[in-house]
Design an enzyme around this catalytic site. Structure first.
Site, PDB file in Angstrom:
ATOM      1  N   TYR A 150      -3.590  -0.105   9.825  1.00  0.00           N
ATOM      2  CA  TYR A 150      -3.369  -0.454   8.415  1.00  0.00           C
ATOM      3  C   TYR A 150      -1.930  -0.121   8.000  1.00  0.00           C
ATOM      4  CZ  TYR A 150      -4.646  -0.633   3.397  1.00  0.00           C
ATOM      5  OH  TYR A 150      -4.739  -0.920   2.056  1.00  0.00           O
ATOM      6  N   SER A 186       0.849  -1.198   0.000  1.00  0.00           N
ATOM      7  CA  SER A 186       0.000   0.000   0.000  1.00  0.00           C
ATOM      8  C   SER A 186       0.883   1.246   0.000  1.00  0.00           C
ATOM      9  CB  SER A 186      -0.852  -0.027   1.268  1.00  0.00           C
ATOM     10  OG  SER A 186      -1.432   1.234   1.540  1.00  0.00           O
TER      11      SER A 186
HETATM   12  C1  GCO Z   1      -6.962   5.291   3.032  1.00  0.00           C
HETATM   13  C2  GCO Z   1      -7.068   4.319   1.872  1.00  0.00           C
HETATM   14  C3  GCO Z   1      -5.779   3.624   1.627  1.00  0.00           C
HETATM   15  C4  GCO Z   1      -5.870   2.765   0.398  1.00  0.00           C
HETATM   16  C5  GCO Z   1      -4.603   2.210  -0.170  1.00  0.00           C
HETATM   17  C6  GCO Z   1      -3.549   3.236  -0.439  1.00  0.00           C
HETATM   18  O1  GCO Z   1      -7.843   5.325   3.867  1.00  0.00           O
HETATM   19  O2  GCO Z   1      -5.984   6.056   3.042  1.00  0.00           O
HETATM   20  O3  GCO Z   1      -8.087   3.391   2.066  1.00  0.00           O
HETATM   21  O4  GCO Z   1      -5.348   3.014   2.747  1.00  0.00           O
HETATM   22  O5  GCO Z   1      -6.788   1.754   0.575  1.00  0.00           O
HETATM   23  O6  GCO Z   1      -4.102   1.130   0.535  1.00  0.00           O
HETATM   24  O7  GCO Z   1      -2.417   2.632  -0.970  1.00  0.00           O
END
Ligand code: GCO
Ligand code: CA
Length: 260
Positions: A157, A144
């Site tokens: 995340y 990501s």
């Molecule tokens: C957020 C997005 C990201 C994307 C992606 C970016 O909330 O910033 O959802 O996390 O999903 O992974 O590369």
């Protein structure tokens, strides 16, 4: 071109029932691969398999949770018996929870790490065992922007995706000698259901992303197919532990003032 041909290859895509996983699976299928799709939602699985089949791709679905190591082991064994050896593993399944760190329940933090980081470890370990015997294999981890950058509200995340980047490098280090290439794809901001809540027209985030991306648009899931085929094919046989960012240039630039 032989280098990119995936004929007679079995490709397992976790979470390949929708979104980026589906676009990656479709790219691999067009290059000739047989698809093995994993997911956790029966309805989505049915829809996905009938989509793939209608397009003329070979696809078989398996319902299990990648964080459940027992279920994952049983299913990988079943897949090998029913479909054959797994040549390509795409660790795509992932979740996000957008909550400020100061109030985020620890259980939510753990859940994200479990799906986005521990899941790929479990699947890689299971599949690499047979790849090592065969002395051949491709593992692609879907990373990501948050493998490199922080953003308010996505601490779990970002921790998981940063971890997945380093897991990619570490697995590449351990398994390159067995002719297994472990690499990652780092998608930028793509138009999927995951980004739907922040993508609506007029939402400040929508404008922010478009102005922050040199290509000046959201990614189309199909934009990932070429990189996935490259990393799944002979063309990348000496590429180890790299993350290829497919981001319309986000990581290449510091950004621009709003009047430019
Ligand atoms: C957020 C997005 C990201 C994307 C992606 C970016 O909330 O910033 O959802 O996390 O999903 O992974 O590369
Ligand atoms: Ca499209």
């Amino acid at each position: 071109m032989n280098l990119f041909n995936l004929k007679n290859k079995n490709a397992l895509i976790t979470g390949g029932t929708h979104g980026l996983g589906m676009a990656i699976a479709e790219g691999l299928a067009i290059a000739g691969a047989q698809l093995i799709i994993t997911g956790t939602t029966p309805v989505k699985m049915e829809e996905a398999i009938s989509y793939y089949t209608s397009k003329g791709y070979q696809a078989k679905g398996y319902l299990f949770d990648v964080t459940d190591e027992k279920a994952a082991a049983e299913n990988v064994e079943k897949i090998v018996n029913e479909v054959g050896e797994i040549h390509i593993l795409v660790n795509n399944a992932g979740i996000i929870k957008r909550e400020l760190a100061i109030t985020m329940p620890v259980s939510d933090f753990r859940k994200v790490i479990d799906v986005d980081l521990v899941g790929p470890f479990i699947m890689s370990q299971l599949v690499a065992k047979q790849m090592i015997e065969r002395r051949e294999g491709k593992i692609i981890n879907i990373c990501s922007m948050m493998s490199e950058l922080g953003r308010s509200s996505v601490s779990a995340y970002a921790a998981a995706k940063g971890g997945l980047k380093m897991l990619t490098k570490n697995l590449a280090t351990e398994w390159a000698k067995h002719n297994i290439q472990v690499n990652g794809i780092g998608p930028g901001y793509f138009a999927t259901s995951q980004t739907e809540p922040i993508r609506v027209d007029g939402h400040p985030f929508n404008e922010f992303i478009i102005s922050r991306t040199p290509a000046a648009r959201w990614g189309d899931p199909e934009d990932l197919a070429g990189t996935a085929v490259f990393l799944a094919s002979k063309a990348s046989d000496f590429v180890n532990g790299q993350i290829i960012y497919v981001d319309g240039g986000i990581l290449a630039t510091i950004g621009k003032p709003s009047n430019e």
